[in-house]
Motif scaffolding. Structure first.
Motif, PDB file in Angstrom:
ATOM      1  N   ILE A 266      54.361  26.227  17.375  1.00  0.00           N
ATOM      2  CA  ILE A 266      53.676  26.510  16.118  1.00  0.00           C
ATOM      3  C   ILE A 266      53.864  25.368  15.137  1.00  0.00           C
ATOM      4  O   ILE A 266      52.910  24.906  14.502  1.00  0.00           O
ATOM      5  CB  ILE A 266      54.174  27.834  15.510  1.00  0.00           C
ATOM      6  CG1 ILE A 266      53.829  29.012  16.437  1.00  0.00           C
ATOM      7  CG2 ILE A 266      53.567  28.060  14.123  1.00  0.00           C
ATOM      8  CD1 ILE A 266      54.432  30.332  15.996  1.00  0.00           C
ATOM      9  N   VAL A 267      55.083  24.891  14.998  1.00  0.00           N
ATOM     10  CA  VAL A 267      55.375  23.870  13.986  1.00  0.00           C
ATOM     11  C   VAL A 267      55.183  22.452  14.509  1.00  0.00           C
ATOM     12  O   VAL A 267      54.971  21.524  13.720  1.00  0.00           O
ATOM     13  CB  VAL A 267      56.805  24.041  13.444  1.00  0.00           C
ATOM     14  CG1 VAL A 267      56.978  25.408  12.800  1.00  0.00           C
ATOM     15  CG2 VAL A 267      57.848  23.840  14.540  1.00  0.00           C
ATOM     16  N   ASN A 268      55.237  22.246  15.819  1.00  0.00           N
ATOM     17  CA  ASN A 268      55.062  20.919  16.411  1.00  0.00           C
ATOM     18  C   ASN A 268      54.344  21.052  17.747  1.00  0.00           C
ATOM     19  O   ASN A 268      54.937  20.861  18.809  1.00  0.00           O
ATOM     20  CB  ASN A 268      56.418  20.229  16.581  1.00  0.00           C
ATOM     21  CG  ASN A 268      56.285  18.786  17.040  1.00  0.00           C
ATOM     22  OD1 ASN A 268      55.213  18.183  16.954  1.00  0.00           O
ATOM     23  ND2 ASN A 268      57.375  18.219  17.534  1.00  0.00           N
ATOM     24  N   PRO A 269      53.055  21.400  17.710  1.00  0.00           N
ATOM     25  CA  PRO A 269      52.338  21.731  18.954  1.00  0.00           C
ATOM     26  C   PRO A 269      52.168  20.566  19.913  1.00  0.00           C
ATOM     27  O   PRO A 269      51.869  20.783  21.082  1.00  0.00           O
ATOM     28  CB  PRO A 269      50.978  22.229  18.438  1.00  0.00           C
ATOM     29  CG  PRO A 269      50.831  21.631  17.091  1.00  0.00           C
ATOM     30  CD  PRO A 269      52.209  21.544  16.513  1.00  0.00           C
ATOM     31  N   GLN A 270      52.341  19.328  19.446  1.00  0.00           N
ATOM     32  CA  GLN A 270      52.175  18.182  20.336  1.00  0.00           C
ATOM     33  C   GLN A 270      53.449  17.861  21.118  1.00  0.00           C
ATOM     34  O   GLN A 270      53.436  16.983  21.977  1.00  0.00           O
ATOM     35  CB  GLN A 270      51.760  16.945  19.530  1.00  0.00           C
ATOM     36  CG  GLN A 270      50.610  17.169  18.558  1.00  0.00           C
ATOM     37  CD  GLN A 270      49.376  17.730  19.228  1.00  0.00           C
ATOM     38  OE1 GLN A 270      49.023  17.321  20.323  1.00  0.00           O
ATOM     39  NE2 GLN A 270      48.725  18.690  18.582  1.00  0.00           N
ATOM     40  N   ALA A 271      54.544  18.550  20.829  1.00  0.00           N
ATOM     41  CA  ALA A 271      55.820  18.225  21.470  1.00  0.00           C
ATOM     42  C   ALA A 271      55.797  18.532  22.958  1.00  0.00           C
ATOM     43  O   ALA A 271      56.289  17.744  23.772  1.00  0.00           O
ATOM     44  CB  ALA A 271      56.961  18.978  20.787  1.00  0.00           C
ATOM     45  N   LYS A 272      55.242  19.660  23.329  1.00  0.00           N
ATOM     46  CA  LYS A 272      55.187  20.070  24.732  1.00  0.00           C
ATOM     47  C   LYS A 272      53.776  20.570  25.007  1.00  0.00           C
ATOM     48  O   LYS A 272      53.472  21.752  24.853  1.00  0.00           O
ATOM     49  CB  LYS A 272      56.229  21.156  25.042  1.00  0.00           C
ATOM     50  CG  LYS A 272      57.678  20.697  24.889  1.00  0.00           C
ATOM     51  CD  LYS A 272      58.646  21.810  25.257  1.00  0.00           C
ATOM     52  CE  LYS A 272      60.091  21.347  25.211  1.00  0.00           C
ATOM     53  NZ  LYS A 272      60.533  21.020  23.855  1.00  0.00           N
ATOM     54  N   LEU A 273      52.910  19.664  25.428  1.00  0.00           N
ATOM     55  CA  LEU A 273      51.502  19.991  25.653  1.00  0.00           C
ATOM     56  C   LEU A 273      51.342  20.788  26.934  1.00  0.00           C
ATOM     57  O   LEU A 273      51.858  20.427  27.994  1.00  0.00           O
ATOM     58  CB  LEU A 273      50.669  18.720  25.716  1.00  0.00           C
ATOM     59  CG  LEU A 273      50.596  17.908  24.405  1.00  0.00           C
ATOM     60  CD1 LEU A 273      49.886  16.589  24.641  1.00  0.00           C
ATOM     61  CD2 LEU A 273      49.891  18.723  23.333  1.00  0.00           C
ATOM     62  N   LEU A 274      50.588  21.855  26.830  1.00  0.00           N
ATOM     63  CA  LEU A 274      50.362  22.721  27.972  1.00  0.00           C
ATOM     64  C   LEU A 274      49.323  22.120  28.898  1.00  0.00           C
ATOM     65  O   LEU A 274      48.297  21.599  28.458  1.00  0.00           O
ATOM     66  CB  LEU A 274      49.894  24.088  27.481  1.00  0.00           C
ATOM     67  CG  LEU A 274      49.749  25.185  28.535  1.00  0.00           C
ATOM     68  CD1 LEU A 274      51.105  25.560  29.086  1.00  0.00           C
ATOM     69  CD2 LEU A 274      49.065  26.390  27.922  1.00  0.00           C
ATOM     70  N   ALA A 275      49.577  22.182  30.198  1.00  0.00           N
ATOM     71  CA  ALA A 275      48.642  21.636  31.174  1.00  0.00           C
ATOM     72  C   ALA A 275      47.320  22.389  31.112  1.00  0.00           C
ATOM     73  O   ALA A 275      47.293  23.615  31.049  1.00  0.00           O
ATOM     74  CB  ALA A 275      49.242  21.729  32.578  1.00  0.00           C
ATOM     75  N   GLY A 276      46.223  21.617  31.098  1.00  0.00           N
ATOM     76  CA  GLY A 276      44.896  22.225  31.135  1.00  0.00           C
ATOM     77  C   GLY A 276      44.253  22.424  29.789  1.00  0.00           C
ATOM     78  O   GLY A 276      43.121  22.910  29.716  1.00  0.00           O
TER      79      GLY A 276
END
Length: 332
Positions: A266-276
Motif C-alpha cells: 500500500i505504501v510502497n507498491p513498487q518494492a515487490k512487483l507482482l508477476a503479471g
C-alpha cells in the motif's frame, strides 16, 4: 509492580526457567573465577625481589576441560533459547486477532468485532491472542511483565506477537521504550478474564464498527475497487484469498502474503512487483494513517476467510471470485 511478577502466560515459565539458568551459570562462574583470581594471586605471589618464576607446562586435559565445558554450556543456552524464541514468536492458528496502535502517549486497541479500548486490554483466559501492532509516531514497546511478553512497535511497519493468559487477573501494561516527555504515563492494564466473564464483558458494551467493515469503507474511499475487482481485464488482481498465500514476484522470488506484505504494497507498491501486473499502482504513503492501514489489512484478511461471490463484476468491496492460477495475488 512486584519484583517477581506472576507467571500469567503459557510461556512465562519457559522464559523464567531459561533466565534462571543463565543467572545461575553466570553467578557460578563469576564466583569461581573471582575466587580463583584471589587464591592464585596470594598463593603464587612474588615473595622476594630476586625470585625467578618457574616454567609451567600446560596440561592437555585441563585445556580440553575448560574449553569443552563452556562450549557445552553455550550450546545448551543456544538450543534452549532457540526453542523458547520459536515458541513465543509463532502464534497458534486458532489465536484471536486484536489490533493495537501506539501513539504518544496511549495504546489504542480494537477487537475485530468493533470493541475499542484505550490503555486497557481484555482477553479470555486459555485462548491464544495475536496482536498486530503499529505506531503513529515514534518507537513504542508493548510490555506485559506478568506475561513475559514485550514487542517493539516501530513506525513504518507492523509488529506481531502473541500470548495466552493462563491465570485470571489484572496485569500491568507498560511502554518499555522511551517515547517522549510523557513516556512514564503510557501505562495501562491487561484484564485476563474467565471465558464466561469475557463473554459478559463483550456483551456489556456497545461495539463500534468492526475493523474489517471500516477497512471496506476505506477500500472504496481510496478507489481501490476501481483496480482490484473481479471484472475481466482489471488492472489489478482480485484480493480474495490473498492473505496467507504464496505469491510470485516479477523478480522471480516467492513469498507469503502476510500483514507486512500488504502494508508495504500500500505504501510502497513498487518494492515487490507482482508477476503479471504492470507497476501502475500509486503510493499511499502519508495518505492513510497507521490505523487506516490496520483497517485495510483486516479487510483484506477477511476476504481470505469469506466465501467468494459469483456472478457479475463487483465494483465495491464485495468479494471477488477465486484467484486464477496465473494471477495469484495483489499489490494492495
Amino acid at each position: 509492580m512486584p519484583f517477581f511478577p506472576d507467571e500469567a502466560s503459557s510461556f512465562a515459565g519457559n522464559v523464567d526457567a531459561l533466565y534462571g539458568f543463565l543467572i545461575a551459570v553466570t553467578a557460578f562462574f563469576s564466583i569461581l573465577i573471582g575466587t580463583l583470581v584471589v587464591v592464585f594471586a596470594i598463593r603464587y605471589r612474588r615473595r622476594s625481589p630476586d625470585e625467578v618464576a618457574t616454567e609451567v607446562h600446560e596440561s592437555a586435559v585441563l585445556e580440553l576441560v575448560w574449553t569443552l565445558i563452556p562450549l557445552g554450556l553455550v550450546l545448551v543456552m543456544f538450543v534452549w533459547g532457540a526453542r523458547v524464541y520459536f515458541k513465543i514468536t509463532r502464534p497458534p492458528a486458532n489465536a484471536i486477532e486484536i489490533y493495537v496502535t501506539g501513539k504518544q502517549w496511549m495504546w489504542k486497541i480494537q477487537h475485530t468485532d468493533g470493541h475499542r479500548e484505550m490503555n486497557e486490554l481484555h482477553v479470555p483466559v486459555g485462548t491464544p491472542v495475536r496482536l498486530t501492532m503499529a505506531s503513529e509516531d515514534v518507537i513504542h514497546s508493548f510490555y506485559v511483565p506478568a506475561f513475559r511478553f514485550k514487542r517493539d512497535v516501530v513506525p513504518g511497519r507492523f509488529s506481531t506477537a502473541w500470548f495466552e493468559a493462563v491465570r485470571p487477573g489484572r496485569y500491568h501494561l507498560f511502554c518499555a521504550e522511551y517515547c517522549g516527555t510523557r513516556h512514564s504515563n503510557m501505562i495501562g492494564w491487561v484484564y485476563a478474564l474467565k471465558p464466561a466473564d469475557y463473554q459478559i464483558w463483550l456483551s456489556g458494551g456497545v461495539p463500534g464498527e468492526s475493523l474489517a467493515s471500516a477497512g471496506a469503507k476505506r477500500f472504496i474511499e481510496h478507489a481501490c475497487n476501481t483496480c482490484h475487482g473481479d471484472q475481466a481485464g482489471a488492472r489489478g488482481p482480485s484480493l480474495t484469498g490473498l492473505f496467507g498465500r504464496q505469491i510470485h514476484l516479477q523478480s522471480g522470488l516467492t513469498l507469503i502474503a502476510d500483514e507486512a506484505y500488504i502494508r508495504e504494497s500500500i505504501v510502497n507498491p513498487q518494492a515487490k512487483l507482482l508477476a503479471g501486473y504492470p507497476p501502475i499502482m500509486p503510493t499511499f504513503q502519508g495518505l492513510i494513517s497507521e490505523e487506516g492501514l490496520l483497517q485495510l489489512t483486516a479487510y483484506i484478511k477477511s476476504l481470505s476467510s469469506a466465501p467468494a461471490a459469483g456472478g457479475a463484476a463487483q465494483t465495491g468491496p464485495a468479494l471477488a471470485p477465486p484467484i486464477t492460477p496465473e494471477r495469484k495475488s495483489s499489490k494492495r
